[in-house]
Write an enzyme that holds these catalytic residues in place. Structure first.
Site, PDB file in Angstrom:
ATOM      1  N   SER A 170     -32.195  75.166   4.671  1.00 26.22           N
ATOM      2  CA  SER A 170     -32.112  76.696   4.744  1.00 26.22           C
ATOM      3  C   SER A 170     -30.935  76.858   5.240  1.00 26.22           C
ATOM      4  O   SER A 170     -30.137  78.222   4.596  1.00 26.22           O
ATOM      5  CB  SER A 170     -33.180  77.052   5.997  1.00 26.22           C
ATOM      6  OG  SER A 170     -32.957  76.655   6.947  1.00 26.22           O
ATOM      7  N   ASN A 198     -44.127  72.921  -1.826  1.00 24.35           N
ATOM      8  CA  ASN A 198     -43.559  72.951  -0.761  1.00 24.35           C
ATOM      9  C   ASN A 198     -42.139  73.580  -0.800  1.00 24.35           C
ATOM     10  O   ASN A 198     -42.007  74.589   0.003  1.00 24.35           O
ATOM     11  CB  ASN A 198     -43.108  71.546  -0.143  1.00 24.35           C
ATOM     12  CG  ASN A 198     -44.164  70.856   0.327  1.00 24.35           C
ATOM     13  OD1 ASN A 198     -45.332  71.324   0.824  1.00 24.35           O
ATOM     14  ND2 ASN A 198     -44.363  69.557   0.378  1.00 24.35           N
ATOM     15  N   TYR A 203     -39.184  78.847  -0.069  1.00 27.74           N
ATOM     16  CA  TYR A 203     -38.157  79.986  -0.675  1.00 27.74           C
ATOM     17  C   TYR A 203     -38.867  81.176  -0.371  1.00 27.74           C
ATOM     18  O   TYR A 203     -38.238  81.942  -0.307  1.00 27.74           O
ATOM     19  CB  TYR A 203     -37.978  79.839  -2.384  1.00 27.74           C
ATOM     20  CG  TYR A 203     -37.408  78.529  -2.701  1.00 27.74           C
ATOM     21  CD1 TYR A 203     -36.367  78.129  -2.014  1.00 27.74           C
ATOM     22  CD2 TYR A 203     -37.644  77.881  -3.974  1.00 27.74           C
ATOM     23  CE1 TYR A 203     -35.342  77.076  -2.426  1.00 27.74           C
ATOM     24  CE2 TYR A 203     -36.924  76.576  -4.208  1.00 27.74           C
ATOM     25  CZ  TYR A 203     -35.642  76.375  -3.532  1.00 27.74           C
ATOM     26  OH  TYR A 203     -35.150  75.108  -3.874  1.00 27.74           O
TER      27      TYR A 203
END
Length: 232
Positions: A170, A198, A203
């Site tokens: 992230s 995943n 996202y």
């Protein structure tokens, strides 16, 4: 008459917390996102190969360090191909002065368990400071005619296995999105393999839309080279 029982011993006072308030909790890891340079090509090459292994696409992998060196760093950052490197260390990174191109992003992560990285010796640009390259993102400008604005297209985003599910992915995606906002760009786009549930979930949690109705079209290899003999 029975004698009175002796009074109970006094309850021991709780010991004061001797841990300084500034002590980190758990196992601190320090991270930095910075612009890659030509000196980082060996690490970028290894990261791309690991990504190809993870994506089961090694049969398509033909990049060399020489190819990367000659093609990645031909323009100023954000004008063409740009690479952010994610580095981690058990020691804080030194403060850096603001840069006209990109000031490195620093963050501290307090983890429950230490990170075991058996390949750290292959990804260490600075052995004296215990720094290891943990991931990267490669992106470049594109353009939206509907928005009449440029944007960024992410070609690759990858975090090495020991560092996954700890917030580092992230960080990389956020770094690109923040740069797009800073430059007044209209969007950031990338593709994801349909079996990578995943990644798709990650996202979506980051706010991305998964465009189910679109398909990737690609000309490459012999199919592309054949156009050299096509008359328009």
């Amino acid at each position: 008459m029975a004698a009175a029982a002796p009074p109970p011993p006094p309850t021991a006072a709780p010991e004061p917390n001797m841990v300084p308030e500034t002590s980190p909790i758990g196992h601190p890891v320090f991270s930095r996102i910075r612009l890659a340079t030509p000196l980082d090509v060996p690490f970028i090459h290894k990261l791309i190969h690991q990504m190809a292994v993870f994506e089961r696409l090694t049969h398509l992998f033909s990049a060399t360090e020489s190819n990367l060196s000659s093609s990645l760093f031909t323009s100023p950052p954000f004008k063409s191909f740009t690479v952010f490197l994610l580095e981690v260390s058990r020691s804080p990174f030194p403060a850096t002065l603001p840069s006209p191109d990109f000031t490195p992003l620093l963050k501290t992560h307090n983890l429950d368990l230490p990170i075991e990285d058996p390949e750290s010796h292959n990804f260490t640009p600075d052995t004296l400071n215990d720094v290891a390259v943990a991931g990267f993102v490669l992106f470049f400008p594109n353009y939206s005619s509907f928005l009449a604005k440029p944007g960024f297209y992410i070609e690759d985003i990858f975090v090495r296995e020991p560092y996954r599910r700890k917030g580092f992915g992230s960080m990389l995606l956020t770094a690109v999105a923040k740069q797009a906002v800073k430059m007044g760009y209209g969007r950031v786009e990338w593709v994801v393999l349909d079996w990578n549930a995943n990644a798709i979930k990650f996202y979506e949690q980051m706010g991305a839309q998964i465009l189910q109705e679109w398909r990737v079209c690609r000309l490459t290899g012999d199919a592309l080279q054949a156009f050299d003999n096509v008359n328009i």
